[in-house]
Design an enzyme around this catalytic site. Structure first.
Site, PDB file in Angstrom:
ATOM      1  N   GLU A   1      -2.185   7.512  -0.689  1.00 51.66           N
ATOM      2  CA  GLU A   1      -1.533   7.315   0.729  1.00 51.66           C
ATOM      3  C   GLU A   1      -0.827   5.605   0.470  1.00 51.66           C
ATOM      4  O   GLU A   1      -1.511   4.815   0.208  1.00 51.66           O
ATOM      5  CB  GLU A   1      -2.495   7.405   1.746  1.00 51.66           C
ATOM      6  CG  GLU A   1      -1.790   7.268   3.080  1.00 51.66           C
ATOM      7  CD  GLU A   1      -2.817   7.375   4.257  1.00 51.66           C
ATOM      8  OE1 GLU A   1      -3.879   7.940   3.991  1.00 51.66           O
ATOM      9  OE2 GLU A   1      -2.450   6.809   5.248  1.00 51.66           O
TER      10      GLU A   1
ATOM     11  N   ASP B   1      -3.335   0.418  13.645  1.00 57.72           N
ATOM     12  CA  ASP B   1      -4.135  -0.179  12.601  1.00 57.72           C
ATOM     13  C   ASP B   1      -4.957  -1.349  13.108  1.00 57.72           C
ATOM     14  O   ASP B   1      -4.797  -2.252  14.172  1.00 57.72           O
ATOM     15  CB  ASP B   1      -3.134  -0.837  11.482  1.00 57.72           C
ATOM     16  CG  ASP B   1      -2.536   0.185  10.728  1.00 57.72           C
ATOM     17  OD1 ASP B   1      -3.272   1.064  10.320  1.00 57.72           O
ATOM     18  OD2 ASP B   1      -1.367   0.256  10.651  1.00 57.72           O
TER      19      ASP B   1
END
Lengths: 400, 257
Positions: free
Chosen positions: B52, B63
C-alpha cells in the site's frame, strides 16, 4: 434557478456531500435523524425560542447609522449581532446544537475554534446546559487568542492545543474530526459554520436564519419594505448564510458576501475562497477551496481571525454559481479603515470580520443608488480584536 | 465479465498457505524520494503480498500522528500524485515494478484535482491494482467507482466497528479486491491491544463480503493477529517508525515471516 433547495439530501447543486471516513457515517445519520425529529418538535422549538429571548437577548436591534448614512448618502443599517450574549452571532448556533446534544442524550459538546469566538460560544452554551465542553484550537491560535482561551477556561471548557500541520483552524478541524470518530457515543461535534459534511451546513444555517428572519420583520416595521442590499462578511459563512437565507426568494434584494483578501502581498494566502478558489473537497464537503493544482490545501490569511479559513460553506458556493448572491473582496487595510470609521462615527467597535462587510459598503457607496437601504450584518463586537489592532498600530508607529 | 482481481488472488494465495496476507503501508517519497523506491523493492522481496502506497495529503483526517508527520515530510520534499504515477508508469514500462500488486491510499481531493478518468488510466498503466480512499463513504463512491472500474482498478471499501451489516451489504455489492476493516474507533497508529469487538465484526464482514477481509489500523506486531480470522493485515505506523529510527524495510518484514 435561484432556489438553494438541495437537489439531493446534503447537496446544493454541485456542492456539499459527505466526504468523511465511514466511521463517521453512523453519527452523521444519527444527527440527521435527531435534527429531523427532536429539533423539529414543538417542545424543542419552544425551549430554544425561550432561551434565544431570555438568555441570548434576541431579537437583536436593527440600527440605522445616523452619521454614516448622512455622509454616504445612503441609508446604512446594522443588524446588531454584536449585542447578542457573548458578543457575536455564534451563540445562535451553539445554543441550538447544545440543546440538541442534550436531547440526544450525549454529555460532551466538542468544538474547534480559530479566533476563539465559536469556542467561547460553545463553552457558554455547554455551561448553561450542563454539558462537558472540549475545544480544539491550533497552537498558534492559542497564543494569538489568549484572551478567548482564558474565557473558555473560565466557562469550564478544556482547550486542547493542536500542534499538527499549520497549527491553525483547519488543523483544529482535522483534530476535532479525529476525536469525534473515537468518542462519537458520548460526544456531539458542534461545528461552528455552514461547513462540513451534511447535515451540518443545513443545521447551522437553520440555527442562524434568525438573523435574516428578524431583519426582514424589522425592515417591514421600520420602512415598510425590504432593504435593497444585504451585506455580510463571509469566512466559513455562517452569519452570511443566516442573513441571506430568508431573502433568497426576494429577488429585489441584492445579496453581497464579502471575503477577506488578506494583505495583498505576494505569498499572502488570503481567505477569499469564493472569488479566488477552485472546486474541491475539504472537511467533508465539496466546495470552493484555496488549494494547489495538486489538491493540497493552502494556508489562509486575514487580519480577521474568524475569516481565516481556506474553505467556505457549500451553499455559498451554490449561491455564487446560481448567481443569486455575489461575493466580493476587501483587504486588511480597507477592513481596518472601516473598523476605525465605525468606532468614531457611530460609537460601535465592530469585529474585524464585520469590518470587511462594512468596508465593502464604504468603498462602494458612491456607486450605490442615492437613498437606497443597505443592511450590514454586524456579526460581532470588536473587543476581541483589540490586541490585533494594538499590534498593527505599534508596527505602524515603528515604521513611521 | 471483468478480469479477476489481482488483489484478491494475492490475498487468497497467502491464506491458502495458512497465514494472513501481509500488506505494509509506506507513504510515497518516505523517507526520501529516492530511498522510497529502494524500500518498496525491499518490501516486495521480503514477504509483502500486497503493498500500500500512501499519497500524501495536507489534511489527512483518518491518520494518526506518525503517518501524518511522514506525509507532511513527503509533501515538503515535493511529492505529488503526478510524480508518484509517473514513476510507477516508468517502472511498469521498464519491468522493474514490484511483483506484489500495489494499492494507492489517499484522500479524495488530490484524486479529484488529477481528474478521475486520468487517474484511473494512469494508475492502471502504473500497475496499481486498487485504491483506498478513506474520506469516500458509500454515498460518494459512485464517480470514483465508475472511473476506476472502467480501468480495472479495484476501489477498496473501508468499514469500521460501527458499520452495520446493512451498510456492509451496500459495500459488498460489486466489491472487488478486498474489504478493509478498520480495527479501532480512531485514527491510524499502533495500539497495544485491539478492541474486543474486532473478532465478532471480522466474522460478520467475512460472512457478508464475497472478497477477503483485511484488518488495518493499530497493528504493529504479528501476535496481535492471533485468534483473529483476518485474511490480511495492514500495517503502516510501525514500519514508518522503524525506518525513522534507522531501520529498513527488510529488517522490519523479518519479524512478520
Amino acid at each position: 434557478m435561484t432556489t438553494s433547495a438541495p437537489l439531493r439530501a446534503g447537496w446544493f447543486g454541485d456542492f456539499g456531500g459527505q466526504f468523511v471516513p465511514e466511521l463517521l457515517m453512523p453519527p452523521l445519520h444519527e444527527l440527521e435523524e435527531a435534527y429531523a425529529t427532536i429539533a423539529a418538535s414543538p417542545a424543542f422549538k419552544e425551549e430554544l425560542a425561550g432561551l434565544m429571548t431570555d438568555y441570548v437577548g434576541r431579537p437583536t436591534s436593527l440600527y440605522r447609522c445616523r452619521t454614516l448614512s448622512k455622509e454616504l448618502g445612503i441609508n446604512l443599517w446594522l443588524k446588531r449581532e454584536d449585542l447578542a450574549h457573548t458578543g457575536a452571532h455564534k451563540i445562535n448556533n451553539t445554543l441550538g446544537q447544545a440543546l440538541l446534544t442534550k436531547h440526544m442524550g450525549k454529555t460532551v459538546l466538542m468544538a474547534e475554534t480559530g479566533a476563539g469566538q465559536h469556542g467561547v460560544a460553545t463553552a457558554t452554551a455547554a455551561a448553561m446546559l450542563g454539558l462537558e465542553c472540549l475545544v480544539f484550537m491550533g497552537a498558534t491560535d492559542v497564543v494569538r487568542q489568549a484572551h478567548n482561551v482564558r474565557r473558555m477556561e473560565l466557562l469550564g471548557a478544556t482547550v486542547h492545543p493542536v500542534q499538527s500541520g499549520t497549527q491553525t483552524l483547519k488543523d483544529a478541524i482535522n483534530a476535532a474530526l479525529r476525536y469525534w470518530i473515537a468518542e462519537q457515543a458520548t460526544t456531539h461535534y458542534c461545528i461552528g459554520s455552514v461547513v462540513g459534511p451534511h447535515p451540518f451546513p443545513i443545521i447551522v444555517r437553520d440555527f442562524q436564519r434568525c438573523i435574516g428572519d428578524e431583519m426582514r420583520a424589522q425592515f417591514r416595521a421600520k420602512i415598510g419594505r425590504l432593504p435593497d442590499y444585504v451585506v455580510a462578511c463571509c469566512g466559513g459563512g455562517s452569519n452570511a448564510m443566516g442573513t441571506f437565507y430568508p431573502y433568497i426568494e426576494d429577488e429585489g434584494v441584492q445579496l453581497v458576501g464579502v471575503e477577506a483578501a488578506g494583505t495583498g502581498d505576494p505569498g499572502c494566502y488570503h481567505s477569499a475562497t469564493l472569488t479566488q478558489g477552485t472546486n474541491g473537497v475539504l472537511h467533508g464537503t465539496r466546495t470552493k477551496l484555496l488549494q494547489t493544482e495538486d489538491g493540497q490545501i493552502l494556508p489562509s490569511h486575514s487580519v480577521a481571525p474568524g475569516l481565516d479559513y481556506p474553505g467556505v460553506g457549500p451553499e455559498h458556493a451554490w449561491l455564487q454559481a446560481s448567481g443569486r448572491a455575489r461575493y466580493e473582496c476587501v483587504n486588511d487595510v480597507q477592513a481596518l479603515a472601516a473598523f476605525h470609521t465605525l468606532c468614531r462615527a457611530e460609537g460601535i467597535i465592530p469585529a474585524l470580520e464585520s469590518s470587511h462587510a462594512l468596508a465593502w459598503v464604504l468603498e462602494n457607496s458612491a456607486s450605490l443608488p442615492k437613498g437606497c437601504h443597505v443592511a450590514v450584518t454586524l456579526s460581532g463586537r470588536g473587543d476581541k480584536d483589540l490586541g490585533i489592532i494594538q499590534e498593527i498600530q505599534e508596527t505602524q508607529r515603528k515604521q513611521a | 465479465m471483468s478480469a479477476p482481481s489481482r488483489l484478491e488472488a494475492a490475498i487468497r494465495a497467502a491464506t491458502a498457505t495458512g497465514r494472513p496476507a501481509l500488506i505494509p503501508f509506506l507513504p510515497a517519497g518516505y523517507p526520501d524520494k529516492d530511498r522510497f523506491w529502494t524500500e518498496l523493492a525491499a518490501l516486495d522481496a521480503h514477504g509483502a503480498d500486497v503493498i500500500e502506497i500512501g499519497v500524501p495529503f495536507s489534511d489527512p483526517v483518518a491518520d494518526g500522528p506518525v503517518v501524518e508527520a511522514a506525509s507532511l515530510e513527503c509533501l515538503e520534499a515535493g511529492v505529488t500524485l503526478a510524480w508518484i504515477l509517473a514513476e510507477l508508469k516508468a517502472r511498469a514500462a521498464a519491468g522493474t515494478a514490484p511483483k506484489a500488486p500495489l494499492v494507492l491510499m489517499g484522500y479524495a481531493n488530490p484524486f479529484l484535482q488529477y481528474g478521475l478518468a486520468a487517474l484511473a488510466a494512469d494508475a492502471a498503466a502504473g500497475g496499481v491494482a486498487g485504491m483506498i480512499i478513506p474520506d469516500l463513504p458509500y454515498e460518494e463512491r459512485g464517480p470514483f467507482q465508475d472511473a476506476l472500474a472502467a480501468a480495472g482498478v479495484d476501489l477498496i471499501p473501508l468499514i469500521g466497528l460501527n458499520t452495520s451489516p446493512e451498510r456492509m451489504r451496500l459495500y459488498a455489492d460489486n466489491a472487488r479486491g478486498f474489504a478493509y476493516l478498520v480495527s479501532v474507533m480512531g485514527v491510524t497508529g499502533e495500539r497495544d491491544t485491539l478492541p474486543e469487538p474486532v473478532k465478532a465484526q471480522l466474522a460478520v464482514a467475512r460472512e457478508i463480503f464475497p472478497v477477503p477481509v483485511a484488518l488495518g489500523f493499530g497493528i504493529s506486531r504479528p501476535e496481535q493477529l492471533q485468534d483473529l480470522p483476518a485474511d490480511a493485515a495492514i500495517f503502516g505506523s510501525a514500519l514508518i517508525r522503524h525506518i525513522k529510527a534507522g531501520g529498513d524495510a527488510a529488517g522490519f518484514m523479518a519479524r512478520w515471516q
